[in-house]
Scaffold this motif. Structure first.
Motif, short mmCIF file in Angstrom:
data_model
loop_
_atom_site.label_atom_id
_atom_site.label_comp_id
_atom_site.label_asym_id
_atom_site.label_seq_id
_atom_site.Cartn_x
_atom_site.Cartn_y
_atom_site.Cartn_z
N ILE A 5 -60.36 -67.49 -86.79
CA ILE A 5 -59.27 -67.31 -87.75
C ILE A 5 -58.69 -65.91 -87.58
CG2 ILE A 5 -60.18 -68.94 -89.45
CD1 ILE A 5 -61.40 -66.64 -90.96
N THR A 6 -57.50 -65.73 -88.14
CA THR A 6 -56.80 -64.46 -87.99
C THR A 6 -57.38 -63.41 -88.93
OG1 THR A 6 -55.17 -65.01 -89.69
CG2 THR A 6 -54.68 -65.71 -87.43
N LEU A 7 -56.96 -62.17 -88.71
CA LEU A 7 -57.40 -61.06 -89.57
C LEU A 7 -56.97 -61.30 -91.01
CD1 LEU A 7 -58.46 -58.17 -90.07
CD2 LEU A 7 -56.20 -57.33 -89.35
N GLN A 13 -60.20 -64.66 -97.28
CA GLN A 13 -61.42 -65.37 -97.67
C GLN A 13 -62.47 -64.44 -98.25
OE1 GLN A 13 -63.05 -68.05 -94.76
NE2 GLN A 13 -61.03 -68.83 -94.14
N LEU A 14 -62.58 -63.27 -97.66
CA LEU A 14 -63.59 -62.31 -98.12
C LEU A 14 -63.14 -61.52 -99.33
CD1 LEU A 14 -64.74 -60.96 -94.64
CD2 LEU A 14 -66.16 -62.23 -96.24
N GLY A 15 -61.82 -61.51 -99.60
CA GLY A 15 -61.31 -60.75 -100.73
C GLY A 15 -61.37 -59.25 -100.49
N VAL A 16 -61.14 -58.83 -99.24
CA VAL A 16 -61.23 -57.41 -98.89
C VAL A 16 -59.98 -57.00 -98.13
CG1 VAL A 16 -63.75 -57.46 -98.83
CG2 VAL A 16 -62.44 -57.93 -96.72
N ASP A 48 -68.91 -66.90 -89.24
CA ASP A 48 -69.42 -65.61 -89.70
C ASP A 48 -68.76 -65.19 -91.01
OD1 ASP A 48 -71.00 -65.55 -87.47
OD2 ASP A 48 -69.68 -64.21 -86.33
N VAL A 49 -67.46 -65.43 -91.11
CA VAL A 49 -66.75 -65.10 -92.34
C VAL A 49 -67.26 -65.94 -93.50
CG1 VAL A 49 -64.49 -65.12 -93.49
CG2 VAL A 49 -64.69 -64.32 -91.11
N ALA A 50 -67.47 -67.24 -93.26
CA ALA A 50 -67.99 -68.12 -94.31
C ALA A 50 -69.38 -67.70 -94.77
CB ALA A 50 -68.00 -69.56 -93.81
N ARG A 51 -70.21 -67.26 -93.81
CA ARG A 51 -71.57 -66.82 -94.15
C ARG A 51 -71.51 -65.58 -95.05
NH1 ARG A 51 -74.07 -62.92 -91.86
NH2 ARG A 51 -72.74 -63.00 -90.01
N CYS A 53 -69.05 -64.76 -96.99
CA CYS A 53 -68.54 -65.20 -98.30
C CYS A 53 -69.67 -65.75 -99.17
CB CYS A 53 -67.46 -66.25 -98.12
SG CYS A 53 -65.89 -65.61 -97.49
N ARG A 54 -70.54 -66.55 -98.56
CA ARG A 54 -71.68 -67.11 -99.33
C ARG A 54 -72.62 -66.01 -99.78
NH1 ARG A 54 -71.37 -71.09 -95.21
NH2 ARG A 54 -73.07 -70.09 -94.06
N LYS A 55 -72.85 -65.04 -98.90
CA LYS A 55 -73.74 -63.92 -99.25
C LYS A 55 -73.18 -63.11 -100.41
CE LYS A 55 -76.20 -60.06 -97.10
NZ LYS A 55 -76.41 -59.30 -95.84
N LYS A 56 -71.86 -62.87 -100.39
CA LYS A 56 -71.23 -62.13 -101.47
C LYS A 56 -71.30 -62.91 -102.78
CE LYS A 56 -67.52 -59.80 -101.05
NZ LYS A 56 -66.13 -59.36 -100.83
N GLN A 57 -71.13 -64.23 -102.68
CA GLN A 57 -71.17 -65.06 -103.89
C GLN A 57 -72.55 -65.03 -104.52
OE1 GLN A 57 -68.40 -66.28 -105.07
NE2 GLN A 57 -69.42 -67.03 -106.90
N VAL A 58 -73.59 -65.11 -103.68
CA VAL A 58 -74.96 -65.02 -104.20
C VAL A 58 -75.19 -63.68 -104.85
CG1 VAL A 58 -77.39 -64.91 -103.52
CG2 VAL A 58 -75.91 -66.70 -102.59
N GLY A 59 -74.66 -62.62 -104.22
CA GLY A 59 -74.81 -61.29 -104.81
C GLY A 59 -74.15 -61.20 -106.17
#
Length: 432
Positions: A5-7, A13-16, A48-51, A53-59
């Protein structure tokens, strides 16, 4: 799903910001490859981006859980002592309401403490109850404080040894509230379920003797003690468990629990009910109920969030009582007009009024009985082997910047903007 995916999409997706995506890529958290359609741009691995995202959501979930564990949510502590089922409290799987028909507080302590031998609360034959103003909660708290000041840590001690000390502590609290260590009399006859004699005299009979009650009064006291011996993870039980987790002495743990119990929103709620009963005796049930309802003032002691259909402990005790007519009329009128059922605090205050017990007797009954539950929680917490230590979330003013131990403190200076940087570069070129 696309593999790359693009930048812009990765940042969305990451919200950054884009710079953060660059940082993730430089650390190897996100794989990156040149865009085959535009070599000046890059693509980022979608998995990698999806992973991330999941890690941030758990946090975020953990952060929210940590923030809400004490306030706004219910902390969860594993315990095998007391639970609720179908609107009734159970002591280690036994129906506490049914136990109140026949058990003594000593029986309940044996059950809740998981003791192998029957528990006793030892009194010496010459242990006289405190007289006059020296008895009551001040005597109970100061007695426990003196014991806590010289108490032994609970660490490295067997349950059997702790049970002996716990029994002594319950006796000390009961004695402070007026329980008598003298010879058995009419107060214990037929109500104790134990053989006669000082050694076998149960604590309810000792309280009845100290409060000049007969066998019927002793039986009502016994029932009340069993009904309020524990109530799962209350504020006082949690406080006592925190203290126990540090390895503090049993009297120190019990003092913490009783101090928490003494609040008017917890174990001393019967004091608020007693104040309303005073108004009822002075003004009459109708006037007191009318005043509360017209003023939109909740009547203390009615409605319990754990028992929407009514507090079964209160029902069990009130069924055994014959309160003064004006108090009975008051309770019935509140139930009829509000739809709220009386709690155990109303029942304890009613018991104290019927038997003409000392002014603070409702709290004395609650505190003496709840010592058994608090000590059960303390002993159980010791076996967890971990200190209870919540985390705080800082909401104070910004922290001062430290420039080092010897360097002068500098004020915070805003970073230069792009226009200023360009001027500086031009100045440097011209000056060179």
């Amino acid at each position: 799903m696309r593999n790359w995916i693009t930048l812009a999409e990765a940042a969305r997706q990451l919200g950054v910001q884009a710079q953060t995506v660059y940082a993730y890529a430089s650390r190897g958290n996100i794989a990156v490859m040149p865009d085959p359609h535009d070599p000046r741009k890059s693509l980022y691995r979608a998995d990698d981006v999806a992973r991330l995202c999941r890690k941030k959501q758990v946090g975020r979930k953990r952060e929210a859980l940590a923030a809400g564990t004490i306030f706004g949510a219910e902390p969860c502590i594993y315990s095998g002592i007391t639970t609720f089922s179908k609107g009734r409290p159970y002591y280690r799987g036994r129906d506490s309401i049914a136990l109140a028909d026949h058990a003594t507080l000593e029986d309940v302590a044996t059950l809740l403490w998981h003791a192998r031998a029957p528990v006793t609360f030892p009194f010496e034959a010459d242990d006289a109850a405190p007289e006059g103003e020296t008895r009551g909660r001040q005597c109970a708290f100061t007695s426990l404080a003196a014991l806590a000041a010289n108490g032994h840590s609970t660490l490295g001690r067997t349950d059997a040894a702790l049970h002996v000390e716990a029994g002594q502590l319950v006796a000390a609290v009961a004695r402070a509230f007026g329980a008598s260590g003298g010879a058995s009399g009419g107060a214990s006859g037929g109500a104790s379920g134990h053989a006669n004699g000082d050694d076998a005299m149960p604590v309810h009979a000792r309280l009845a003797l100290g409060w000049n009650q007969d066998a019927h009064g002793a039986e009502l006291i016994r029932k009340a003690l069993v009904l309020v011996a524990d109530h799962e993870i209350t504020s006082s039980a949690f406080a006592a468990r925190i203290t126990a987790s540090t390895g503090a002495s049993l009297p120190g743990c019990l003092l913490t629990g009783l101090a928490t119990l003494s609040g008017p929103l917890h174990g001393d709620a019967s004091g608020r009910v007693r104040a309303v009963f005073d108004d009822v005796n002075r003004l009459g049930a109708d006037q007191v109920v009318t005043h509360h309802l017209q003023s939109a003032i909740p009547v203390p002691g009615f409605g319990h969030h754990l028992y929407p259909d009514g507090d079964p402990r209160a029902a069990a005790l009130l069924d055994a009582l014959e309160p003064p007519a004006e108090l009975a009329a008051f309770i019935a009128k509140v139930v009829k007009l509000t739809g709220l059922k009386p709690t155990i605090d109303v029942a304890l205050a009613t018991l104290a009024a019927q038997l003409n017990l000392p002014r603070d007797a409702a709290f004395a009954l609650f505190a003496t009985a709840r010592c058994v539950g608090l000590l059960a929680h303390c002993i159980e917490q010791l076996r967890v082997g971990k200190v209870i230590r919540p985390r705080g979330r800082y909401t104070g003013p910004p922290l001062e910047e430290e420039a080092g131990p010897s360097a002068p403190r500098r004020s915070k200076v805003a970073a230069p903007d792009e226009k200023t940087l360009q001027k500086n570069r031009l100045f440097k070129v011209a000056g060179s």
